[in-house]
Design an enzyme around this catalytic site. Structure first.
Site, PDB file in Angstrom:
ATOM      1  N   PRO A 137       0.859  -1.197   0.000  1.00 19.02           N
ATOM      2  CA  PRO A 137       0.000   0.000   0.000  1.00 19.02           C
ATOM      3  C   PRO A 137       0.892   1.243   0.000  1.00 19.02           C
ATOM      4  CG  PRO A 137      -0.661  -1.543   1.722  1.00 19.02           C
ATOM      5  CD  PRO A 137       0.644  -2.050   1.168  1.00 19.02           C
ATOM      6  N   THR A 138       0.725   2.122  -0.979  1.00 24.86           N
ATOM      7  CA  THR A 138       1.624   3.270  -1.099  1.00 24.86           C
ATOM      8  C   THR A 138       1.466   4.227   0.066  1.00 24.86           C
ATOM      9  OG1 THR A 138      -0.051   4.277  -2.495  1.00 24.86           O
ATOM     10  CG2 THR A 138       1.872   3.364  -3.600  1.00 24.86           C
ATOM     11  N   ASN A 139       0.275   4.249   0.624  1.00 23.02           N
ATOM     12  CA  ASN A 139       0.007   5.234   1.658  1.00 23.02           C
ATOM     13  C   ASN A 139       0.049   4.640   3.055  1.00 23.02           C
ATOM     14  OD1 ASN A 139      -2.349   3.767   1.165  1.00 23.02           O
ATOM     15  ND2 ASN A 139      -3.031   5.354  -0.255  1.00 23.02           N
ATOM     16  N   CYS A 140       0.945   3.682   3.242  1.00 25.53           N
ATOM     17  CA  CYS A 140       1.145   3.091   4.556  1.00 25.53           C
ATOM     18  C   CYS A 140       2.548   3.424   5.017  1.00 25.53           C
ATOM     19  CB  CYS A 140       1.026   1.568   4.477  1.00 25.53           C
ATOM     20  SG  CYS A 140      -0.467   0.945   5.205  1.00 25.53           S
ATOM     21  N   LEU A 141       2.697   3.899   6.233  1.00 28.17           N
ATOM     22  CA  LEU A 141       4.056   4.195   6.706  1.00 28.17           C
ATOM     23  C   LEU A 141       4.710   2.925   7.208  1.00 28.17           C
ATOM     24  CD1 LEU A 141       3.589   7.603   8.497  1.00 28.17           C
ATOM     25  CD2 LEU A 141       4.354   7.113   6.179  1.00 28.17           C
TER      26      LEU A 141
END
Lengths: 98, 117, 122
Positions: free
Chosen positions: B113-117
């Protein structure tokens, strides 16, 4: 015979307008990448009046990617990669507007 | 053993599946249920039916939007399709310890997921 | 209208391909939304081309943006505005777009900039 290539949207760049000022009789105009927005019939893009004998081409992959297939001016010829190569070969010079 | 099956190269061997440095498939078409099990095993997990329903939900989501959902959205999706008992971070943490959205995406053969830190 | 205290307005002005800006904008919006930061999106200028249907990107070998944009409502991004002038200039009908958007006139557009605490420009 010069092949002029434009790769920027005519709405946000002066590439197409400058190209149309410089283009001569029997030259070719090839629209690629965001340049294909210049082939959209809805925008009144001043593709006319073109000097006589000019054919406007647009690269198929770029037209399809942008969902423009149904929005092109009737006088624009959509070409594939092989025709692109043929076009470059059949002109004795090319000018890129970018 | 499983680490060896997941080769990080252009290996042409029958079992050679190319993954990136974090263990995500390089080529999404390489995925199969067997591959999912191998990835899970390399992460120390044995897949149960509870894991599978999350994995399938993730694959459906990706199929539709071509993006792996972030944790909050995964929780919401699970809640919508599998009920509020399963639609919680705690439930997903138990199944996929650590970072559920990332781990489950990896097993589902999807990009991180690109928007997971 | 979202609370000005903690809201982002993402202003998109670039077409979908031919550069990476449109993709970066979408990633940023999804990231903010994933962390529950209220984010509104405003499509202006050539960015309205991102919303055209029938985008088929196999030929240029990039990911189709039009496939992912409809995920915005799933991320609770519900305020999606589009500059009506940009649509009119391009002969695009708001009804034909891949997302349900709210066309705005110049006055509303101006107030959008005032009513958000942060602006991200793409």
């Amino acid at each position: 015979m010069i092949l002029h290539t434009v790769n920027k949207s005519p709405l946000t760049s002066s590439c197409l307008n400058n190209c149309l000022r410089a283009i001569g009789d029997n030259d070719g105009l090839l629209l690629i990448e965001d340049g294909v927005y210049g082939a959209d019939k809805h925008q009144g893009l001043k593709l006319k009046p073109l000097p006589s004998g000019i054919t406007v081409y647009a690269l198929k992959a770029d037209v399809e990617a942008r969902g423009l297939m149904g929005r092109l001016s009737e006088d624009v010829r959509v070409i594939d990669d092989q025709e692109f190569v043929d076009l470059v070969v059949s002109h004795n010079a090319s000018q890129s507007w970018y | 053993m499983s680490k060896r099956i997941l080769t990080d190269s252009q290996s042409q061997s029958k079992h050679g599946i190319s993954v990136d440095v974090e263990g995500y498939l390089r080529n999404l078409d390489d995925w199969s249920e067997q591959v999912a099990e191998v990835i899970a095993e390399s992460e120390g997990l044995q897949l149960t039916s509870e894991h599978w329903e999350i994995v399938r939900l993730l694959r459906d989501f990706y199929q539709e939007y071509k993006v792996s959902p972030a944790m909050r959205i995964l929780v919401k999706q699970v809640k919508n399709s599998l009920g509020s008992e399963k639609g919680s971070s705690i439930y997903l943490m138990k199944l996929f310890p650590g970072s559920p959205a990332k781990l489950a995406s990896k097993i589902a053969g999807l990009p991180k997921p690109t928007n997971c830190l | 209208m979202t609370d000005k205290k903690q809201s982002i307005l993402a202003v998109l002005t670039k077409p979908p391909y031919g550069g990476t800006t449109a993709k970066e904008a979408l990633d940023a919006v999804l990231t903010a939304a994933a962390f529950e930061v209220p984010v509104s999106v405003l499509f202006m200028d050539d960015a309205v081309f991102q919303l055209l249907p029938e985008q088929k990107t196999e030929g240029i070998e990039v990911k189709c943006l039009a496939t992912t944009l409809p995920v915005l409502p799933m991320y609770d991004v519900e305020h999606i505005y589009v500059d009506r002038k940009a649509l009119v200039d391009r002969g695009i009908d708001a009804e034909q777009l891949i997302l349900s958007v709210q066309p705005v006139e110049t006055d509303t557009l101006r107030s959008l900039f005032q009513n958000h605490s942060r602006i991200l420009s793409f």
